[in-house]
Write a protein that holds these residues in place. Structure first.
Motif, PDB file in Angstrom:
ATOM      1  N   ASP A 225      -7.826 -11.417  -6.499  1.00 46.07           N
ATOM      2  CA  ASP A 225      -8.207 -10.295  -5.645  1.00 46.07           C
ATOM      3  C   ASP A 225      -7.419 -10.303  -4.342  1.00 46.07           C
ATOM      4  OD1 ASP A 225      -9.984  -9.447  -7.551  1.00 46.07           O
ATOM      5  OD2 ASP A 225     -11.791 -10.107  -6.482  1.00 46.07           O
ATOM      6  N   GLU A 226      -7.260 -11.495  -3.760  1.00 48.52           N
ATOM      7  CA  GLU A 226      -6.489 -11.604  -2.521  1.00 48.52           C
ATOM      8  C   GLU A 226      -5.029 -11.234  -2.758  1.00 48.52           C
ATOM      9  OE1 GLU A 226      -7.135 -15.628  -1.250  1.00 48.52           O
ATOM     10  OE2 GLU A 226      -9.244 -15.277  -0.801  1.00 48.52           O
ATOM     11  N   LYS A 227      -4.477 -11.720  -3.865  1.00 49.74           N
ATOM     12  CA  LYS A 227      -3.083 -11.424  -4.196  1.00 49.74           C
ATOM     13  C   LYS A 227      -2.905  -9.921  -4.437  1.00 49.74           C
ATOM     14  CE  LYS A 227       0.443 -12.834  -7.558  1.00 49.74           C
ATOM     15  NZ  LYS A 227       0.694 -13.656  -8.753  1.00 49.74           N
ATOM     16  N   ARG A 228      -3.835  -9.312  -5.172  1.00 49.62           N
ATOM     17  CA  ARG A 228      -3.765  -7.885  -5.471  1.00 49.62           C
ATOM     18  C   ARG A 228      -3.890  -7.054  -4.195  1.00 49.62           C
ATOM     19  NH1 ARG A 228      -7.919  -7.500  -8.792  1.00 49.62           N
ATOM     20  NH2 ARG A 228      -6.698  -8.262 -10.537  1.00 49.62           N
ATOM     21  N   ALA A 229      -4.775  -7.459  -3.305  1.00 40.19           N
ATOM     22  CA  ALA A 229      -4.952  -6.725  -2.047  1.00 40.19           C
ATOM     23  C   ALA A 229      -3.678  -6.773  -1.212  1.00 40.19           C
ATOM     24  CB  ALA A 229      -6.129  -7.299  -1.262  1.00 40.19           C
ATOM     25  N   GLU A 230      -3.037  -7.932  -1.174  1.00 41.80           N
ATOM     26  CA  GLU A 230      -1.782  -8.068  -0.430  1.00 41.80           C
ATOM     27  C   GLU A 230      -0.691  -7.197  -1.046  1.00 41.80           C
ATOM     28  OE1 GLU A 230       1.019  -9.030   2.304  1.00 41.80           O
ATOM     29  OE2 GLU A 230      -1.126  -9.432   2.405  1.00 41.80           O
ATOM     30  N   GLN A 231      -0.601  -7.186  -2.367  1.00 44.31           N
ATOM     31  CA  GLN A 231       0.398  -6.358  -3.038  1.00 44.31           C
ATOM     32  C   GLN A 231       0.150  -4.878  -2.787  1.00 44.31           C
ATOM     33  OE1 GLN A 231      -0.037  -7.698  -7.065  1.00 44.31           O
ATOM     34  NE2 GLN A 231       1.477  -9.332  -6.826  1.00 44.31           N
ATOM     35  N   MET A 232      -1.108  -4.459  -2.839  1.00 43.20           N
ATOM     36  CA  MET A 232      -1.431  -3.056  -2.596  1.00 43.20           C
ATOM     37  C   MET A 232      -1.107  -2.655  -1.166  1.00 43.20           C
ATOM     38  SD  MET A 232      -2.307  -1.818  -5.429  1.00 43.20           S
ATOM     39  CE  MET A 232      -2.906  -0.228  -4.915  1.00 43.20           C
ATOM     40  N   ARG A 233      -1.384  -3.534  -0.222  1.00 45.98           N
ATOM     41  CA  ARG A 233      -1.044  -3.249   1.172  1.00 45.98           C
ATOM     42  C   ARG A 233       0.461  -3.058   1.323  1.00 45.98           C
ATOM     43  NH1 ARG A 233       1.267  -5.461   5.015  1.00 45.98           N
ATOM     44  NH2 ARG A 233       1.453  -7.488   4.027  1.00 45.98           N
ATOM     45  N   LYS A 234       1.209  -3.941   0.682  1.00 48.65           N
ATOM     46  CA  LYS A 234       2.673  -3.869   0.747  1.00 48.65           C
ATOM     47  C   LYS A 234       3.180  -2.571   0.125  1.00 48.65           C
ATOM     48  CE  LYS A 234       6.562  -5.955  -1.473  1.00 48.65           C
ATOM     49  NZ  LYS A 234       6.850  -6.722  -2.642  1.00 48.65           N
ATOM     50  N   PHE A 235       2.634  -2.213  -1.054  1.00 46.09           N
ATOM     51  CA  PHE A 235       3.063  -0.987  -1.717  1.00 46.09           C
ATOM     52  C   PHE A 235       2.707   0.248  -0.890  1.00 46.09           C
ATOM     53  CE2 PHE A 235       3.248  -3.352  -5.856  1.00 46.09           C
ATOM     54  CZ  PHE A 235       4.597  -3.101  -6.085  1.00 46.09           C
ATOM     55  N   ARG A 236       1.549   0.238  -0.237  1.00 45.14           N
ATOM     56  CA  ARG A 236       1.163   1.393   0.591  1.00 45.14           C
ATOM     57  C   ARG A 236       2.119   1.564   1.769  1.00 45.14           C
ATOM     58  NH1 ARG A 236      -4.468  -0.507  -0.049  1.00 45.14           N
ATOM     59  NH2 ARG A 236      -5.331   0.723  -1.742  1.00 45.14           N
ATOM     60  N   GLU A 237       2.479   0.454   2.397  1.00 46.74           N
ATOM     61  CA  GLU A 237       3.413   0.531   3.512  1.00 46.74           C
ATOM     62  C   GLU A 237       4.760   1.082   3.054  1.00 46.74           C
ATOM     63  OE1 GLU A 237       3.658  -3.384   5.165  1.00 46.74           O
ATOM     64  OE2 GLU A 237       1.682  -3.265   6.100  1.00 46.74           O
ATOM     65  N   GLU A 238       5.232   0.593   1.919  1.00 42.13           N
ATOM     66  CA  GLU A 238       6.510   1.070   1.398  1.00 42.13           C
ATOM     67  C   GLU A 238       6.433   2.534   1.003  1.00 42.13           C
ATOM     68  OE1 GLU A 238       7.589  -1.450  -1.842  1.00 42.13           O
ATOM     69  OE2 GLU A 238       7.922  -3.197  -0.563  1.00 42.13           O
ATOM     70  N   ARG A 239       5.318   2.928   0.452  1.00 38.96           N
ATOM     71  CA  ARG A 239       5.160   4.305  -0.026  1.00 38.96           C
ATOM     72  C   ARG A 239       5.240   5.309   1.113  1.00 38.96           C
ATOM     73  NH1 ARG A 239       0.556   6.580  -4.108  1.00 38.96           N
ATOM     74  NH2 ARG A 239       1.897   8.206  -4.919  1.00 38.96           N
ATOM     75  N   GLN A 240       4.699   4.952   2.246  1.00 41.60           N
ATOM     76  CA  GLN A 240       4.730   5.861   3.389  1.00 41.60           C
ATOM     77  C   GLN A 240       6.152   6.134   3.855  1.00 41.60           C
ATOM     78  OE1 GLN A 240       2.194   3.981   6.243  1.00 41.60           O
ATOM     79  NE2 GLN A 240       0.317   4.728   5.299  1.00 41.60           N
ATOM     80  N   GLN A 241       7.048   5.204   3.572  1.00 36.98           N
ATOM     81  CA  GLN A 241       8.424   5.343   4.038  1.00 36.98           C
ATOM     82  C   GLN A 241       9.363   5.895   2.969  1.00 36.98           C
ATOM     83  OE1 GLN A 241       9.204   1.341   5.216  1.00 36.98           O
ATOM     84  NE2 GLN A 241       7.779   1.400   6.923  1.00 36.98           N
ATOM     85  N   MET A 242       8.867   6.169   1.789  1.00 41.12           N
ATOM     86  CA  MET A 242       9.716   6.568   0.668  1.00 41.12           C
ATOM     87  C   MET A 242       9.813   8.071   0.495  1.00 41.12           C
ATOM     88  SD  MET A 242       8.804   4.162  -2.470  1.00 41.12           S
ATOM     89  CE  MET A 242       9.385   2.501  -2.561  1.00 41.12           C
ATOM     90  N   GLN A 243      10.867   8.459  -0.183  1.00 35.28           N
ATOM     91  CA  GLN A 243      11.033   9.831  -0.649  1.00 35.28           C
ATOM     92  C   GLN A 243      10.285   9.974  -1.968  1.00 35.28           C
ATOM     93  OE1 GLN A 243      12.560  12.219   0.958  1.00 35.28           O
ATOM     94  NE2 GLN A 243      13.220  10.901   2.635  1.00 35.28           N
TER      95      GLN A 243
END
Length: 150
Positions: A71-89
């Motif tokens: 759960d901790e690993k998944r939460a960290e990955q989701m946080r990372k993906f959300r940050e990247e998504r905000q900056q993507m086309q």
């Protein structure tokens, strides 16, 4: 006589309004489903697995710890993906979805390997069969036509 008929009609109408106002069945899509139903905790998932597979208390504790780490690993990955998504086309988002799907599949294989070490091969096969059945049920619910009315 008309007064009684009209009074009965009004009473019936008021009763039907109060009954429909109390309808608490979840709507399609889970719009009014409580948040706690949406995701089970690591402890709840471990207890469900223990009940399903008759795990020992030691196995249950180990499974719970494994689920907490995941759960901790998944939460960290989701946080990372959300940050990247905000900056993507937009075109990059499809690529990110595929990367995320591949990462989730890899994580699931790792989880299954660790889980098999804890609960054994026989119980792992039972768990995989149970999980497959649950996935089929969920797919059937998603593909079912929406209820009419309301």
């Amino acid at each position: 006589m008309k007064k009684y008929g009209m009074l009965a009609l009004i009473a019936f109408f008021m009763m039907s309004l109060s009954i429909s106002a109390q309808d608490s069945t979840p709507k399609r899509g889970g719009g009014n489903r409580p948040q706690q139903e949406m995701r089970m905790t690591a402890k709840e998932r471990a207890e469900r697995m223990a009940k399903q597979l008759q795990l020992t208390p030691e196995q249950t504790a180990q499974v719970e710890e494994l689920f907490k780490k995941q759960d901790e690993k998944r939460a960290e990955q989701m946080r990372k993906f959300r940050e990247e998504r905000q900056q993507m086309q937009q075109q990059d988002r499809e690529k990110q979805r595929e990367e995320m799907r591949a990462l989730m599949e890899q994580n699931m294989k790792e989880q299954d390997a660790e889980l098999e070490k804890i609960i054994g091969k026989e119980k792992m096969e039972q768990w995989k069969a149970y999980r497959e059945e649950q996935m089929k049920r969920a797919a059937n619910r998603r593909n079912a036509p929406a209820p009419r009315g309301r």
